[in-house]
Write a protein that holds these residues in place. Structure first.
Motif: not given
Length: 350
Positions: A287-291
């Motif tokens: 999965x994307x995107x961890x911020x």
């Protein structure tokens, strides 16, 4: 890709939370912060060199506007069915692009990173392979490369097939036909099929956007093209089995984003249910995107209204990782490593 801990932490374009994306400093920092792999976006130059940029339009991530010698290259063209104006990598040779310098893509959120504007040149895929090999030697562990192919059908239409260029660059770099350290991903299935047909070894991952449909399928089928939502259903995942090795989805699907009640077609799965169904179809899940910034967090995880302030990133990262997926893309690799460690440190249930 072999690794000791789940989920795999992938430096999304390096470590762009701290340095301008797709620069040597960003990639080297990602590995120093504990990333297991890094993800470059691949686009092509006029002379067939694969360069690392978020898009083939480069006005937002380089100092191209400050180069009057290239002012006549500004133009408008249709990319994936939409008109886009700017400067495009396919209109330049690598020698010309090498004179540019990188800029922070979201300076209003990442002011610290923006202080590095103008310091770093652009990179080629060949440069990144060398960075990965050196970091692997320094850390005495196999570090990976997750290559994303951007606008593959567009590049193929102008005589720059990304799969063919990629195969040639792997060979030239001494990586032969790929291997365990390589993952290849795209929003278009055709280029993933092309990589398979060329005998490139490595995991092939289909990127599933939050909405819409794959550009290559829309170009062929128009309004009848399968949507990304349909691929995220149980039937869609089973249909992908055997054609690709994994799926990578917008994090909203992992956090439980619900489709519109009147949306046609199969009901897309979310959260752990999606992960379990993909695994049952022998597909890995990313999965994307961890911020960590408020702008990118789910509403309940935000801290106030300042877009660049960090909210409850740890809670969101843990929620995502607890679904059992195989890898996460993160702009700040150290934060993802910390979230993974916090889950590993929890005592097992009796």
């Amino acid at each position: 890709m072999p690794h000791a801990a789940r989920p795999l932490v992938i430096g999304h374009r390096g470590a762009p939370g701290y340095r301008p994306e797709h620069t040597r400093s960003s990639y080297e920092l990602a590995f120093a912060l504990g990333a297991d792999a890094v993800e470059p976006d691949l686009v092509a130059t006029r002379d067939g060199v694969l360069v690392l940029r978020h898009e083939n339009e480069i006005s937002g991530t380089t100092d191209i506007r400050e180069h009057p010698e290239f002012s006549d290259r500004h133009r408008t063209q249709v990319i994936d069915g939409e008109p886009l104006s700017g400067w495009f990598t396919e209109d330049f040779t690598w020698a010309e692009l090498s004179t540019l310098r990188a800029r922070e893509r979201v300076p209003e959120l990442r002011r610290s990173s923006a202080t590095f504007d103008g310091r770093f040149p652009l990179l080629r895929l060949a440069d990144l392979i060398e960075i990965v090999e050196r970091a692997s030697d320094d850390q005495a562990r196999l570090l990976g490369l997750v290559a994303e192919f951007k606008h593959a059908s567009h590049f193929a239409s102008i005589g720059l097939p990304l799969d063919e260029l990629f195969a040639a660059e792997l060979s030239a770099a001494g990586w032969g036909r790929g291997g365990d350290r390589l993952v290849m991903e795209a929003f278009e299935l055709d280029v993933l099929d092309g990589l398979r047909d060329r005998g490139i070894h490595g995991e092939r991952v289909f990127l599933v956007e939050a909405s819409g449909a794959p550009a290559d399928q829309v170009a062929k089928l128009g309004a009848t093209a399968a949507t990304y939502d349909s691929y995220a259903s149980e039937a869609g995942l089973l249909g992908l089995a055997g054609r690709v090795d994994g799926v990578s989805v917008d994090k909203g699907r992992i956090l439980g984003r619900r489709p519109k009640a009147d949306a046609p077609g199969p009901v897309p799965l979310t959260g752990a249910t999606f992960v379990d169904a993909a695994h049952s179809a022998a597909l890995s899940v990313y999965t994307w995107t961890l911020r960590p910034e408020n702008r990118f967090l789910a509403a309940r995880r935000r801290d106030g209204r300042v877009p660049g302030r960090w909210g409850d990133w740890l809670g969101e990262y843990r929620q995502i990782m607890s679904t059992g997926l195989d890898g996460v893309f993160a702009d700040h690799p150290d934060l993802a490593v910390e979230a993974r460690r916090s889950l590993e440190d929890e005592p097992a249930d009796d």
